[in-house]
Enzyme design. Structure first.
Site, PDB file in Angstrom:
ATOM      1  N   LYS A  48       6.195  -6.390 -12.183  1.00 29.31           N
ATOM      2  CA  LYS A  48       6.834  -5.964 -10.929  1.00 29.31           C
ATOM      3  C   LYS A  48       8.354  -5.892 -11.118  1.00 29.31           C
ATOM      4  O   LYS A  48       9.011  -4.965 -10.632  1.00 29.31           O
ATOM      5  CB  LYS A  48       6.438  -6.913  -9.786  1.00 29.31           C
ATOM      6  CG  LYS A  48       4.991  -6.725  -9.371  1.00 29.31           C
ATOM      7  CD  LYS A  48       4.447  -7.772  -8.401  1.00 29.31           C
ATOM      8  CE  LYS A  48       2.953  -7.520  -8.169  1.00 29.31           C
ATOM      9  NZ  LYS A  48       2.325  -8.442  -7.213  1.00 29.31           N
ATOM     10  N   GLN A  92       3.693 -14.037  -4.857  1.00 23.27           N
ATOM     11  CA  GLN A  92       2.542 -13.745  -5.709  1.00 23.27           C
ATOM     12  C   GLN A  92       1.390 -14.699  -5.386  1.00 23.27           C
ATOM     13  O   GLN A  92       1.581 -15.910  -5.341  1.00 23.27           O
ATOM     14  CB  GLN A  92       2.954 -13.859  -7.192  1.00 23.27           C
ATOM     15  CG  GLN A  92       1.892 -13.398  -8.170  1.00 23.27           C
ATOM     16  CD  GLN A  92       1.558 -11.914  -8.061  1.00 23.27           C
ATOM     17  OE1 GLN A  92       2.394 -11.087  -7.736  1.00 23.27           O
ATOM     18  NE2 GLN A  92       0.316 -11.571  -8.323  1.00 23.27           N
ATOM     19  N   ASP A 115       3.916  -6.464   0.730  1.00 19.95           N
ATOM     20  CA  ASP A 115       2.508  -6.496   0.338  1.00 19.95           C
ATOM     21  C   ASP A 115       1.611  -6.023   1.483  1.00 19.95           C
ATOM     22  O   ASP A 115       0.424  -5.785   1.271  1.00 19.95           O
ATOM     23  CB  ASP A 115       2.090  -7.928  -0.035  1.00 19.95           C
ATOM     24  CG  ASP A 115       2.253  -8.227  -1.519  1.00 19.95           C
ATOM     25  OD1 ASP A 115       1.966  -7.338  -2.332  1.00 19.95           O
ATOM     26  OD2 ASP A 115       2.671  -9.364  -1.845  1.00 19.95           O
TER      27      ASP A 115
HETATM   28  N1  GUN Z   1      -2.393 -11.241  -6.224  1.00 21.81           N
HETATM   29  C1  GUN Z   1      -3.297 -10.289  -6.563  1.00 21.81           C
HETATM   30  N2  GUN Z   1      -2.902  -9.088  -6.097  1.00 21.81           N
HETATM   31  C2  GUN Z   1      -1.730  -9.288  -5.458  1.00 21.81           C
HETATM   32  C3  GUN Z   1      -0.843  -8.425  -4.765  1.00 21.81           C
HETATM   33  O1  GUN Z   1      -1.044  -7.217  -4.627  1.00 21.81           O
HETATM   34  N3  GUN Z   1       0.263  -9.019  -4.253  1.00 21.81           N
HETATM   35  C4  GUN Z   1       0.501 -10.341  -4.361  1.00 21.81           C
HETATM   36  N4  GUN Z   1       1.600 -10.830  -3.797  1.00 21.81           N
HETATM   37  N5  GUN Z   1      -0.300 -11.170  -4.986  1.00 21.81           N
HETATM   38  C5  GUN Z   1      -1.410 -10.636  -5.527  1.00 21.81           C
END
Ligand code: GUN
Length: 280
Positions: A48, A92, A115
């Protein structure tokens, strides 16, 4: 059978975002919170941050120890909610077991919730108002579009009903007039249901879960799984070698859905900046 190249599609999306940010002269910041030492989460967070660099977005990492309390995390989110330099906040998942994820998600300002996990943004998605896109499902839609397929009227089967993937995935397919079935661990005759699918999306989290007998000839198969097989190699939910020959299109793992999730996150971060500019 054609392989869907998630890396290429995501590179094009990121390039468009980079050009838009440059044209608008935006200074955009994304806060990325990671708690604990989960190696998979570390890889995702690093990817990211790399995507931020490509798009011209500043990333601020907050790496907190495993023993961080809910109160400490909420305090950080509070600070980030009011920071002028931070346009988007991403925490996350999964979080360590002692932290209530829903409380953390609820604490993030809906205007910075890139998100789209908060109840307000989930509600927007439910009614078809895509202020923020649900990243993984929106990435899947881009991949389906890249095949030139019109979802309208198609039988779409989603395996998995998580808040992050399965449920919003069903919504996006429904909004494009797919006939959507959501399967899960209690579904009876799973193989038979899956065999009806023109578009099959698997978000189960188990290696080799989708086998050839579950797939109709000519189906589009999208593999959202991110698993490790017995040899420790990254793999999806789909038994690729036996399923691929039956498909019209299929996504690989890695290089399919994963890069798209991140591209959509970049798109949401740009959207967050726009919203905040509009709202003063
Ligand atoms: N864990 C698995 N997929 C995601 C996501 O798209 N965003 C976040 N923040 N955590 C995750």
């Amino acid at each position: 059978m054609q392989l869907i190249d998630g890396k290429a599609v995501s590179a094009a999306v990121k390039e468009r975002i980079r050009a838009e940010i440059e044209r608008e002269g935006f200074d955009i910041g994304l806060a990325v919170i990671i708690v604990g030492n989960d190696p998979a989460s570390r890889v995702y967070v690093n990817n990211k941050k790399k995507a931020c660099e490509v798009c011209g977005i500043r990333s601020y990492e907050y790496a907190l120890p495993e023993e961080t309390t809910l109160e400490q995390l909420l305090e950080l989110i509070d600070t980030l909610n009011s920071s002028k330099n931070v346009n988007g906040i991403l925490c996350q998942l999964p979080l360590p077991k002692h932290i209530d994820e829903q409380k953390v998600i609820a604490a993030i300002s809906p205007l910075k919730d890139v998100d789209a996990f908060s109840a307000v943004n989930v509600g927007h998605i439910m009614i078809g108002d895509y202020t923020f896109l649900p990243c993984t499902p929106a990435g899947v839609m881009e991949l389906i579009h890249s095949t030139g397929t019109d979802v309208s009227g198609k039988q779409c089967v989603v395996i998995g009903r998580s808040n992050i993937v399965g449920k919003p995935m069903a919504m996006l397919l429904l909004h494009e007039n797919g006939t959507v079935t959501v399967c899960h661990s209690r579904t009876k005759d799973l193989a038979e249901v899956c065999r009806r699918a023109d578009i099959l999306v698997s978000a189960v989290g188990k290696a080799d879960f989708v086998t050839a007998d579950m797939v109709k000839d000519g189906a589009i198969v999208i593999d959202v799984g991110m698993n490790r097989n017995a040899e420790g190699k990254l793999c999806g939910d789909v038994k690729f070698d036996e399923v691929a020959p039956k498909c019209s299109h299929i996504t690989p793992v890695p290089g399919g859905v994963g890069p798209m999730t991140i591209a959509m996150l970049m798109q949401n971060t740009l959207m967050a900046k726009r919203l905040q500019v509009e709202n003063g």
